[in-house]
Design an enzyme around this catalytic site. Structure first.
Site, PDB file in Angstrom:
ATOM      1  CE  LYS A   1      -1.711   1.923   3.658  1.00 15.57           C
ATOM      2  NZ  LYS A   1      -2.485   2.293   4.872  1.00 15.57           N
TER       3      LYS A   1
ATOM      4  N   GLY B 233      -5.350   7.378   5.146  1.00 15.58           N
ATOM      5  CA  GLY B 233      -4.507   8.434   5.691  1.00 15.58           C
ATOM      6  C   GLY B 233      -3.516   8.968   4.681  1.00 15.58           C
TER       7      GLY B 233
ATOM      8  CG  ASP C 186       2.009   0.313   9.730  1.00 14.38           C
ATOM      9  OD1 ASP C 186       1.445   0.949  10.636  1.00 14.38           O
ATOM     10  OD2 ASP C 186       2.022   0.700   8.540  1.00 14.38           O
TER      11      ASP C 186
ATOM     12  NE  ARG D  61      -3.107   0.453  13.561  1.00  8.43           N
ATOM     13  CZ  ARG D  61      -2.630   0.551  12.335  1.00  8.43           C
ATOM     14  NH1 ARG D  61      -1.358   0.866  12.151  1.00  8.43           N
ATOM     15  NH2 ARG D  61      -3.397   0.331  11.287  1.00  8.43           N
TER      16      ARG D  61
ATOM     17  NE  ARG E 239      -0.857  -1.971   8.979  1.00 13.07           N
ATOM     18  CZ  ARG E 239      -0.637  -2.626   7.855  1.00 13.07           C
ATOM     19  NH1 ARG E 239      -0.676  -3.953   7.837  1.00 13.07           N
ATOM     20  NH2 ARG E 239      -0.382  -1.981   6.729  1.00 13.07           N
TER      21      ARG E 239
END
Length: 424
Positions: A19, A91, A307, A338, A379
């Site tokens: 991505k 984003g 990530d 997260r 995620r």
């Protein structure tokens, strides 16, 4: 990058394109003079949103058969006219497209989902204001964002990149289209590998960039050159199959991710090596083999590969000692908080977990039956799916389809690789 044991015989994972690479390439191709071909792009909610936003701005993107390639025709300058680009949940669209639009001429109103509206934009807006851009943000300095574009003169700029590297990447990619180019002082910077990726891709399109010893970046004004380029498999998405190999004792290879990868998240396999997995990174592929119970008892700074921190946190209960992950304060400002979301879900699984502003510690434990709160965050869903492989029939997801943001075929691929254990 580590190169350890030669890869064994294992299944080849089918990981979609990156991505991060796809959306950067779309932006650079839109800014180039001529038609660029982006081969093997990621086709997902975020990249399609980015592609369609470009189309709304008057930059056509032609899709090849089966989305095998996308052709982007740019004019070597910013967009013109009036448009209302919709960024959905992406984003990168909200951070990359406004600086590019500001180098053009016209009126551009950027908006997105409620989730994207909640994500911070202020450092980007402050930078654009410092460059003389006429803009009007929404509540809390976020979306919707109106850009009244009249081109950008350029010059010198300081950018706060302590919350996200995407602000800096967006400004850097727009810099060659500014009349005097741009000299940027970055200060505190998170996720440096993503900036390195941006700079490498800019140079592939002909940009001239210099970095001084103090980290100041200077970008010369000149049009980008149209380019034909292939997108690598997504290293962040690959982290889930690599982690799954480690916890199941299987061997999995990801073709197309090797020693020359532009993606810092491939360094996640180094973290798996700390847990005892066998890892081989070759010129054109990376292989991970599970090697018995996971080892814990270590602390790892994952700030530059944040990530993937959730992938490690989700499998940490399977280790023989606690694992502490640090450097991830900025992960609280992504699609969800997260750090808090991982701690909340792990505790719901009966796993002892503690968190601080920039860290999380996960203790060994046996997961109990739990419905995972995904918070519309792809995620979270993919990370806990890996834990579910080691605890069949205990982990379910409240929003399994949220993986479509970056890996639409995730559940099918996990089933194929790990025979009937992946979650749905």
């Amino acid at each position: 990058m580590i190169t350890e044991k030669e890869p064994g015989t294992g299944l080849a994972a089918r990981i979609p394109g990156s991505k991060s690479l796809t959306n950067r390439l779309l932006l650079l191709a839109a800014a180039a003079d001529g038609t660029s071909t982006v081969r093997a792009p990621l086709v997902s909610e975020d990249t399609v949103a980015f592609r369609e936003a470009l189309g709304v701005c008057g930059i056509p993107v032609k899709t090849g058969p089966g989305d095998a390639f996308w052709e982007v025709t740019g004019t070597g300058r910013g967009p013109t006219g009036s448009a209302r680009p919709w960024c959905a949940d992406a984003g990168t669209a909200a951070r990359f497209l406004p600086p590019f639009a500001a180098t053009g001429h016209g009126s551009f109103l950027f908006d997105g989902s409620s989730q994207l509206r909640a994500r911070p934009q202020r450092p980007l807006l402050d930078a654009l204001r410092a460059l003389g851009v006429d803009l009007e943000p929404g509540p809390g300095n976020g979306l919707p964002l109106l850009i009244r574009a009249q081109g950008i003169e350029g010059g010198e700029l300081s950018v706060d990149s302590s919350l996200s590297s995407q602000y800096l990447s967006g400004l850097l990619m727009a810099a060659p289209l500014m009349r005097r180019g741009l000299r940027i002082r970055t200060g505190s910077l998170v996720s440096r590998p993503y900036i390195d990726m941006t700079l490498a891709l800019m140079q592939r399109f002909g940009a001239r960039v210099d970095e001084s010893a103090d980290g100041t970046l200077t970008v010369e004004p000149r049009p980008y050159d149209a380019t034909d380029i292939v997108v690598e498999p997504d290293a962040s998405s690959a982290s889930y199959v690599f982690a799954a190999a480690a916890v199941t004792g299987r061997t999995v290879t990801v073709p197309g991710l090797g020693t020359d990868s532009l993606q810092g998240d491939l360094r996640f396999v180094e973290v798996l090596r700390h847990t005892g997995a066998d890892v081989h990174v070759g010129p054109t592929a990376t292989t991970v083999t599970g090697n018995g119970p996971l080892r814990g008892g270590f602390t790892v700074d994952m700030g530059e590969i944040s990530d993937t921190f959730m992938t490690l946190a989700a499998i940490a209960p399977l280790a023989d000692e606690p694992i502490t992950i640090t450097g991830v304060a900025h992960a609280r400002l992504k699609e969800s908080d997260r750090v808090a979301a991982m701690a909340e879900n792990l505790r719901a699984c009966g796993i002892e977990t503690t968190e601080g502003p920039d860290r999380i510690t996960v203790h060994p434990g046996v997961p109990r039956p739990t419905r995972i709160a995904c918070h519309r965050d792809h995620r979270i869903a993919m990370s806990f799916s890996v834990l579910g492989l080691a605890a069949p029939d205990t982990i379910t997801l409240d929003d399994p389809e949220c993986v479509a943001k970056t890996f639409p075929e995730f559940h099918d691929e996990m089933r194929r690789l790990f025979t009937g254990h992946a979650l749905r």
